[in-house]
Design an enzyme around this catalytic site. Structure first.
Site: not given
Length: 813
Positions: A712, A755
């Site tokens: 990511s 996140k």
């Protein structure tokens, strides 16, 4: 009680046997005349035949009136006809058969509640005209005489007579309701037609069958019908006798063993030989009988019990066999709890124990809703897997679910478990063998349908002793666990009623085959508002109670709780928050121990005196100098989301790329892919095409002691490299996540909730997320967090750079 003796009777029957009796007329007695019109008396469930005497009880008002008026009018002959439906209280002509029997009243006795009669059958008749139906039935009849039998049929009729007589005697022998004295009747009666009527009257036939015999005029046909009915009845009686004989044999065997055991006990008591072993074996036998185990388990445990009785108590195998029987009998084979199916009550209990977690609460409510609607058949038990960072309440949620559903609670920890026998148990051939943790947990729960929590399923290990994750495949498969076989018990145990809940910090370490059998429910971290609510509802009252204080002695102000959450903890769960709350409460406890009087109000100043200066004064992203070449990314970790800083620099040298910070292979590939995209789009990005020939690039991710990996960080690497090479700084308080391809396409990533919450804790106010993650963002992120963030959803790297970088380059130093 009044008894009326009628003048026409030659014999008074004083004893009512309830059975039809044969009347043998004397030579002087003549057959009474039967008038063409008769009063009709309906009978509920009996049929009367000519030449037979039978008792009757008349209680219905119409029947009593019929009897009274018949006697007063010196009309002793009446007609009796069977009802088609015995339950009909006021039958009419449509409710009775057309054929009946004319009878003469022999004895009449009036009782308070009924009239008792003894009647004698005279002749068959058929109703030809209905005269009256009220107050009782009266009809014109046609008498049916017994037809003469020709010589040519005498032999066949005699054969039928003997067959009927033989079957009747066999029925008397098999039926306990028929007295043995009836055997001589078939021999005593000379007339074949009378014998046939006598047999039909005494056999336990249906009213329809008896009526059929009454209505059949020909003697030959009557005997054939009777023979068919008798054959069927005898077959039923033989089968009944066989079943009763088998049952009696089994009972006799059990009773015999019981009596022998009791006699043996009495003899041993008289001789003074009763020992503890005998009493122990008797108690063990009682436990086996009371356990209500399955047939296969009962067979196995009985085999061990027989071995135990023959075994010397000093033998090593004696203890092994005894322990095995104790385990089997202690299992909850048939013990279960009933689910609380009040959905509102269950929701209230879950809300009281846990704040938020709406997705999990809805799933439990849906499961109970299925139990309410589906009342028949097997109900599939879900296998839920709660995945999330430590401290978000995965394990405690299992206990709350058990309380809400009214079930027992069991739990085992799988962390570090390496031996397959811990799940399936050891075979009894080993010394010290025991069942596996699943069976042990069910025994402790004392129920075959508890809520069973398997903690830390992502931390299972495997070595030369076995693979416990493979052993769990059968346990956690709803299609297989109905016959789970533990190596120690060596008999199937039904786990399909158990509500299994597993917990894990990360899903990628769970084997794919095991993960496929579970329903994954992710628990992200808590927002600041949720942490404040959890602290006020659960953590603070719990710590006050654990430290011996009363709620009236200490009070937390909401702004103090908010400061505690914001400046002293930065985590996904609430464990650190609970420890900090405990430190504050201990400070107050010490004050009371030193003699403080009055109530302690926990203010911001009190928190600083207890915990010291705030640990997180500034926002994390503001502590970094966002020079060109620095970008902020977002990462997922097993303990929640984290903010990841990417730093790049360039130096004079030959072409090369240096990557540091303990990056994994996937992250290194992301750096290489980002650099390749930049080199292939230098013209679009306004970068010198031959820049890579003269400089060397160094990419570093701080906190080098912590390994980092994942797919990511692609867009963050691209942004950092472009910022470095164009000397354009990344905008303040901006973070991003997503992977890129060589063509610049932005791919979706996982862990969006963790996140985003990490970015919010770190002070980020602008986010760049992949376009395909928009649905996750809208579904998982609370609205109060979304209101504080400006989020961009992108599909291509060009959009990322346009949003993230400042428009003008900084002057070169």
């Amino acid at each position: 009680m009044a008894e009326l003796k009628l003048p026409i009777e030659d014999e008074l029957i004083e004893e009512e046997t309830g059975e039809p009796q044969l009347h043998e007329p004397s030579e002087e007695e003549t057959k009474p005349d039967i008038p063409s019109e008769l009063n009709i008396l309906p009978l509920r469930d009996s049929v009367i035949y000519p030449m037979l005497i039978a008792p009757l009880s008349v209680a219905r008002e119409a029947g009593v009136q019929l009897i009274d008026e018949s006697i007063v009018g010196n009309n002793r002959v009446i007609g009796v006809v069977a009802q088609r439906q015995p339950q009909e209280e006021n039958p009419g002509f449509d409710d009775v058969y057309e054929y009946g029997c004319a009878v003469i009243i022999r004895t009449l006795v009036k009782m308070p509640d009924a009239v008792r009669l003894i009647v004698q059958g005279v002749a068959r008749f058929r109703i030809v005209e209905r005269l009256n139906q009220s107050p009782y039935m009266r009809a014109r009849i046609e008498v049916i005489d017994e037809p003469a039998v020709g010589d040519e049929k005498s032999e066949e009729i005699e054969a039928l007579r003997r067959s009927v007589a033989a079957l009747f005697e066999q029925a008397i022998r098999l039926s306990p309701q028929l007295p043995d004295e009836l055997r001589t009747l078939t021999q005593a009666v000379q007339e074949t037609n009378v014998m046939a009527d006598l047999v039909a009257a005494h056999m336990t036939l249906d009213v329809e069958d008896k009526q059929k015999i009454l209505e059949t005029p020909g003697l030959q046909d009557r005997l054939r019908s009777l023979l068919e009915m008798l054959s069927k009845e005898v077959r039923v009686l033989e089968l009944t006798s066989k079943v009763q004989s088998e049952v009696n044999t089994e009972l006799s065997k059990s009773q015999r063993e019981y009596y022998l055991r009791e006699q043996l006990k009495a003899i041993q008591r008289e001789l003074g030989e009763v020992d503890e072993r005998t009493e122990d074996l008797d108690e063990l036998r009682k436990q086996i009988d009371d356990a209500q185990m399955s047939a296969e388990a009962l067979k196995e445990v009985n085999r061990e019990y027989d071995r135990l009785r023959r075994m010397n108590p000093g033998a090593p195998e004696y203890t092994v066999a005894r322990t095995y029987i104790d385990w089997v009998t202690a299992m909850p084979w048939s013990k279960s709890t009933e689910d609380l199916l009040n959905l509102k009550n269950v929701k209230d209990i879950l809300d009281a124990d846990h704040f938020g977690l709406e997705k999990i609460k809805d799933r439990i409510i849906e499961f109970l809703a299925v139990r309410i609607v589906k009342t028949e058949g097997r109900i599939r038990q879900p296998i839920l897997c709660f995945v999330g960072p430590p401290g978000v309440g995965k394990t405690s949620l299992g206990r709350s679910i058990a309380q809400a559903m009214g079930r027992k609670y069991g739990r085992i920890s799988l962390g570090g478990m390496r031996d397959e026998a811990e799940i399936r148990g050891h075979r009894r051939t080993y010394i010290g063998a025991l069942p596996g943790q699943i069976i042990q947990g069910l025994r402790r729960a004392e129920s075959n349908n508890p809520v069973f929590v398997l903690d830390e399923i992502d931390k299972l290990g495997n070595d030369f002793r076995g693979d416990p994750s493979s052993a769990l495949l059968e346990v956690l498969d709803p299609e297989q666990n109905s016959s789970f076989r533990d190596h120690y018990l060596d008999t199937p145990f039904d786990l399909s009623k158990v509500f299994f809940i597993t917990t894990a910090n990360r899903i990628d370490t769970i084997p794919a085959a095991l993960r496929d059998r579970m329903e994954i429910i992710e628990l992200g971290g808590y927002t600041e508002e949720e942490k404040i609510e959890i602290a006020e509802r659960h953590l603070i009252p719990k710590q006050i109670e654990e430290h011996g204080l009363k709620p009236s002695q200490i009070a937390f102000k909401r702004d103090s709780t908010q400061r505690l959450v914001r400046f002293y903890t930065r985590e996904a769960g609430v464990r650190s928050l609970e420890r900090e709350v405990g430190s504050v409460v201990r400070k107050a406890t010490r004050m009371f121990a030193e003699g403080h009087k009055g109530k302690v109000s926990v203010s911001q100043k009190f928190i600083e005196s207890a915990l010291g200066a705030p640990r997180f004064i500034n926002d994390e992203v503001l502590d970094r100098d966002m020079t060109p070449g620095t970008a902020v990314g977002l990462a997922w970790t097993p303990v929640g989301g984290e903010v990841l800083f990417i730093e790049t620099t360039k130096m004079t040298g030959h072409k090369g790329l240096i990557v540091t910070g303990q990056l994994g292979d996937v992250m290194k590939e992301s750096v290489t892919a980002a650099l390749s995209y930049v080199r292939s789009n230098t013209e679009k990005l306004h970068i010198n095409p031959d820049f890579y020939e003269k400089i060397e690039i160094h990419v570093h991710v701080p906190a080098g002691a912590v390994p980092k990996d994942g797919p990511s960080a692609g867009v963050t690497m691209l942004t950092a490299l472009t910022s470095l090479l164009t000397n354009r700084r990344v905008k303040s308080r901006l973070a991003m996540t997503g992977e890129i391809t060589l063509s610049g396409q932005v791919l979706p990533v996982g862990g969006i909730k963790e996140k985003v919450l990490a970015a919010n804790r770190a002070g980020v106010n602008t986010l760049i997320l992949p376009d395909q993650n928009e649905k996750d963002y809208m579904e998982d992120i609370p609205s109060e967090i979304r209101d504080h963030l400006k989020t961009h959803f992108v599909k291509h790297a060009d959009q990322v750079l346009k949003i993230a970088l400042e428009k003008t380059a900084r002057p070169a130093h």
